[in-house]
Design a protein around this motif. Sequence first.
Motif, short mmCIF file in Angstrom:
data_model
loop_
_atom_site.label_atom_id
_atom_site.label_comp_id
_atom_site.label_asym_id
_atom_site.label_seq_id
_atom_site.Cartn_x
_atom_site.Cartn_y
_atom_site.Cartn_z
N TYR A 113 31.69 -48.28 19.30
CA TYR A 113 31.37 -47.27 20.32
C TYR A 113 30.30 -46.26 19.88
N PHE B 120 29.15 -43.50 28.23
CA PHE B 120 30.52 -43.15 28.60
C PHE B 120 30.50 -42.02 29.62
N THR B 121 31.56 -41.94 30.37
CA THR B 121 31.73 -40.82 31.32
C THR B 121 32.88 -39.95 30.83
N THR C 20 42.77 -45.72 22.56
CA THR C 20 42.78 -47.04 23.19
C THR C 20 43.67 -48.01 22.45
N ALA D 176 35.85 -42.36 29.32
CA ALA D 176 35.94 -43.70 29.88
C ALA D 176 34.60 -44.40 29.73
N PRO D 177 34.62 -45.71 29.48
CA PRO D 177 33.35 -46.45 29.36
C PRO D 177 32.62 -46.47 30.70
N GLY D 178 31.31 -46.30 30.65
CA GLY D 178 30.51 -46.29 31.87
C GLY D 178 29.75 -47.57 32.09
N GLU D 179 29.34 -48.25 31.03
CA GLU D 179 28.58 -49.49 31.16
C GLU D 179 29.53 -50.67 31.32
N ALA D 180 29.03 -51.74 31.95
CA ALA D 180 29.87 -52.88 32.30
C ALA D 180 30.48 -53.54 31.07
N ARG E 130 33.32 -51.61 29.64
CA ARG E 130 34.54 -51.68 30.45
C ARG E 130 35.31 -52.97 30.18
N SER F 237 36.66 -52.36 26.04
CA SER F 237 37.69 -51.35 25.81
C SER F 237 39.11 -51.87 26.06
#
Length: 292
Positions: free
Chosen positions: A82, A90-91, A114, A124-128, A131, A134
């Motif tokens: 990460y 990330f958001t 996690t 939270a993960p923002g990229e595909a 996601r 994670s």
Amino acid sequence: MKWLVSLVGAGLVMVTLRDLFHTLWHPTRHGGLSRLVMTALWRLARRFRARRRVVGLVGPLAMVTVVGMWAGTVVLGWAIVYWPHMPGAFTFSPGSKAAQEPALLDSLYLSLVTVATLGLGDIAPGEAWLRLVSPLEALVGFALLTATVSWVLEIYPTLTRRRVLAIRLALLRDSDPATQQIDCTAGALLLDSLATEVVRVRIDFTQYAEAYYFHDGEDHASLAAMVGYADALAQRGQAGRRPEVRLAGDLLAGALKDLAAILDQRFLHTGGTPTEVLAAYAADHGRSRAQP
């Protein structure tokens, strides 16, 4: 460069999972990280003056240390995955101050949350691709927890089988049957059952090598102390007149030879005869072999 760092983290996770797999489900004779930790703790404990008390803690302490090592390296590995992408990929929840923290600290926090399957959601993960990655870490954390419980449940029946054999040999030593008493059908059945139990212990040392680093307590419950008497019984059986008794004696002697080969190959590395290996096994556990 970011992807190179992430690949290093992924490699660390894979090394840990490989060690976990080979320790629990596919033991090999080659020592991994877990075997190195256990061996180091065993050798360190043997240097203490109050040796028996300290050595008695090595087995449980080694298992806790290995599980902690697995968990720590998994958390660190995913944090490294990460790290290069934090915080841009990330958001963060509204009002969260996490984005103001160092990227490495946020990465460690996210990885720990996690892998523990807490799912707090403040980062939270923002990229595909993140996601997808994670939830995979959460799955690894769940597998690690399940593997740890399975390991504990598997190791203690192994220790029970070893100690039952040792106590049985201690009882036989106390009664000390002569060659004439063994030279009968009942004696052949006795030697054959002992050979079967020795084979079970040999398989246990192959499948659950960590069982070697558990202390067995008193001499009468220690296979290291009692295995010498099994050798004496095998010799008495081989000296019998009945063919079934001689056959059972040969089976017990062969089982002990095979056990000695496994002990020497995996733990002792003496290169000696079976008798010398079994004596080294007793000495390594702070015992003297029971004599006929």
